[in-house]
Every structure is written in structure tokens, then in C-alpha cells.
Design an enzyme around this catalytic site. Structure first.
Site, PDB file in Angstrom:
ATOM      1  N   GLU A 143       0.833  -1.204   0.000  1.00  0.00           N
ATOM      2  CA  GLU A 143       0.000   0.000   0.000  1.00  0.00           C
ATOM      3  C   GLU A 143       0.867   1.254   0.000  1.00  0.00           C
ATOM      4  O   GLU A 143       1.894   1.304   0.669  1.00  0.00           O
ATOM      5  CB  GLU A 143      -0.895  -0.004   1.242  1.00  0.00           C
ATOM      6  CG  GLU A 143      -1.825   1.188   1.353  1.00  0.00           C
ATOM      7  CD  GLU A 143      -2.719   1.119   2.587  1.00  0.00           C
ATOM      8  OE1 GLU A 143      -3.649   1.941   2.680  1.00  0.00           O
ATOM      9  OE2 GLU A 143      -2.481   0.246   3.449  1.00  0.00           O
ATOM     10  N   GLU A 240     -12.597   2.721   4.218  1.00  0.00           N
ATOM     11  CA  GLU A 240     -11.616   3.048   5.250  1.00  0.00           C
ATOM     12  C   GLU A 240     -11.637   4.566   5.458  1.00  0.00           C
ATOM     13  O   GLU A 240     -10.693   5.271   5.124  1.00  0.00           O
ATOM     14  CB  GLU A 240     -10.217   2.571   4.846  1.00  0.00           C
ATOM     15  CG  GLU A 240      -9.248   2.589   6.029  1.00  0.00           C
ATOM     16  CD  GLU A 240      -7.813   2.295   5.629  1.00  0.00           C
ATOM     17  OE1 GLU A 240      -7.158   1.507   6.338  1.00  0.00           O
ATOM     18  OE2 GLU A 240      -7.341   2.847   4.621  1.00  0.00           O
TER      19      GLU A 240
END
Length: 261
Positions: A143, A240
Site C-alpha cells: 500500500e 476506510e
């Protein structure tokens, strides 16, 4: 239609973690994710998933001392064994929870170590993790984190993430494309996703500024989520974000945009 996953670390935070599974199910979710499951009994988590008819789709490899500000240890030369032990621990948890993707936060720049050395260790550790996860039937993700939220994070843009993916050279390594972080660094969201679709294993969303729910900022999520359907993105979309209001109140955009949980 996107397969939305509730991030239980970010959503329903006015309830204890184990109570969030039931609230997610009551909201209509079928899929969930979280940052880290390690402080909880894995069998208790598995029971919470089963009782609520939920599937966990993602969590992170151990990332060091989170409370002390660490955001991953994959690029730390003196902690290679700790990282690799963490990979094995994560695999065992993933098997119990039937999770098929694990994300690696690689960590931050350490001034006392040369950048070349950190990058070398990071690539070697990611190759190790990709192989270990492949043997267990699990995909490894990496990520990018924007440099405003986490200064010094070693993978700080989509471009950097794809470059690391190339350097590792493993078919078992995909990119977790977080739209919020991508918008804060590189932009060009639609074209990047479209042109790298086969290299992306998971997508997470939040609006900018503020990292709140879609519809609160500058990102055109109506367009972007429709695009994911048009180009055939097969994965999950993790929510998120930091809700404005209660989590339940923050979910109104889903129906407004023509989707359902």
C-alpha cells in the site's frame, strides 16, 4: 456492483471492536476488513464472523509498535527476523479467518540507515512474504501512504507502489490502491486504475480533504465507482474512512449513488 467491505478499525468506533461485527451486519455489510486482528483471540474473531454471516477480506501484516508510531518494519535491516516471524503469524491467522489477501505496510525512512539499504531489505522481505503467502494460497498486497499523513513512508504514491511491485517481480504481489492516498499524491485516479487494473488487488476509499465518507469532498465517487463496474474490477472496495456523524449516518451515499450492501 461494488463489493463494499466495512473497515472495522475505522467504522463503528463508538462500540468495542467485537461489537462492530454485529453492527456491520445490521447495516447490511457482507464483507469486512480491519487493520490488525492480533490482539484478539483468532477463534473468537472467527466466531464473530460466522455468527454475523460476514467474510473478512483483508488485514495487515504485523507492523511493529503502532502506538509508538511505527508503520511497518519491512525495510528495517535489524528487524528482518521479526518481520518474517510476523509473516508466518499472519498466515496462521488468515487461515483461521479464511482471509485470502494480506497487506504489508512497509514502514518509514530511517535516517541512520542508507536509503539503498532500506530499499534492498524491503524488496528481499517482500519477496519472502510473497513466496510464503503463495504457499498458503494468499495474495500479498503493498500500500502507498501519502506523505502528508505519514511523512517519510517509503511507498508514498501509486507510481512508487507499482515500481516496487516491478522490483519484487512476484506474480503473488498486488497493489492495494487507496483512493484517498492516491488523490493526495498523484491524482489521475481513473486512468491509473484503468491502466493498472490487473496489478491492483484491493481498493480502499475515503474522500479528501478530511478522509470522510464519499460525498464530503472533492473526489467524484459517483463516476469512479461506476468506472470500477465498467472496467470489470473483480475485488472488494474497503470503506476506510472517518465517518462524519455515526457510521450508520455516514452510509447514506451508498443508496444515493444507486448501490446496495
Amino acid at each position: 456492483m461494488p463489493k463494499f467491505a466495512a473497515n472495522l478499525t475505522m467504522l463503528y468506533t463508538d462500540s468495542p471492536f467485537l461489537a462492530r461485527f454485529g453492527r456491520a451486519r445490521a447495516s447490511g455489510f457482507r464483507y469486512v476488513e480491519c487493520l490488525f486482528p492480533y490482539e484478539f483471540d483468532t477463534h473468537v474473531l472467527a466466531a464473530a464472523l460466522t455468527e454475523n454471516g460476514l467474510q473478512q477480506v483483508l488485514f495487515n501484516l504485523p507492523a511493529g509498535d503502532w502506538a509508538a508510531g511505527e508503520r511497518g518494519i519491512a525495510a528495517l535491516p535489524d528487524r528482518v527476523e521479526e518481520f518474517r516471524s510476523g509473516v508466518q503469524r499472519a498466515v496462521q491467522v488468515a487461515k483461521t479467518l479464511n482471509v485470502r489477501q494480506l497487506n504489508c505496510l512497509v514502514g518509514k525512512r530511517q535516517p541512520e540507515v542508507s536509503l539503498d539499504e532500506q530499499q534492498r531489505v524491503m524488496i528481499e522481505n517482500l519477496r519472502y512474504a510473497a513466496d510464503a503467502l503463495a504457499a498458503a494460497g494468499i495474495t500479498l498486497l503493498i500500500e502507498m501512504i501519502n506523505p502528508f499523513d505519514i511523512p517519510g513512508f517509503l511507498i508514498n504514491s501509486p507510481r512508487a507502489a507499482f515500481q516496487v511491485q516491478d522490483q519484487v517481480g512476484s506474480a503473488n504481489l498486488k497493489v492495494q490502491y487507496d483512493v484517498y492516498h492516491a488523490q493526495r499524491t498523484q491524482g489521475e485516479l481513473a486512468n491509473t486504475i484503468r491502466s493498472h487494473l490487473d496489478r491492483i488487488g484491493h481498493i480502499q476509499i475515503a474522500d479528501n480533504p478530511g478522509r470522510h465518507q464519499p460525498g464530503t469532498g472533492e473526489i467524484n465517487y459517483r463516476f469512479l465507482l461506476d468506472l470500477l463496474d465498467q472496467i470489470g474490477y473483480p475485488g472488494y472496495v474497503g470503506l476506510e474512512y472517518v465517518p462524519l456523524g455515526t457510521t450508520e449516518e455516514s452510509l447514506g451515499w451508498i443508496e444515493e449513488y444507486g448501490y446496495a450492501l
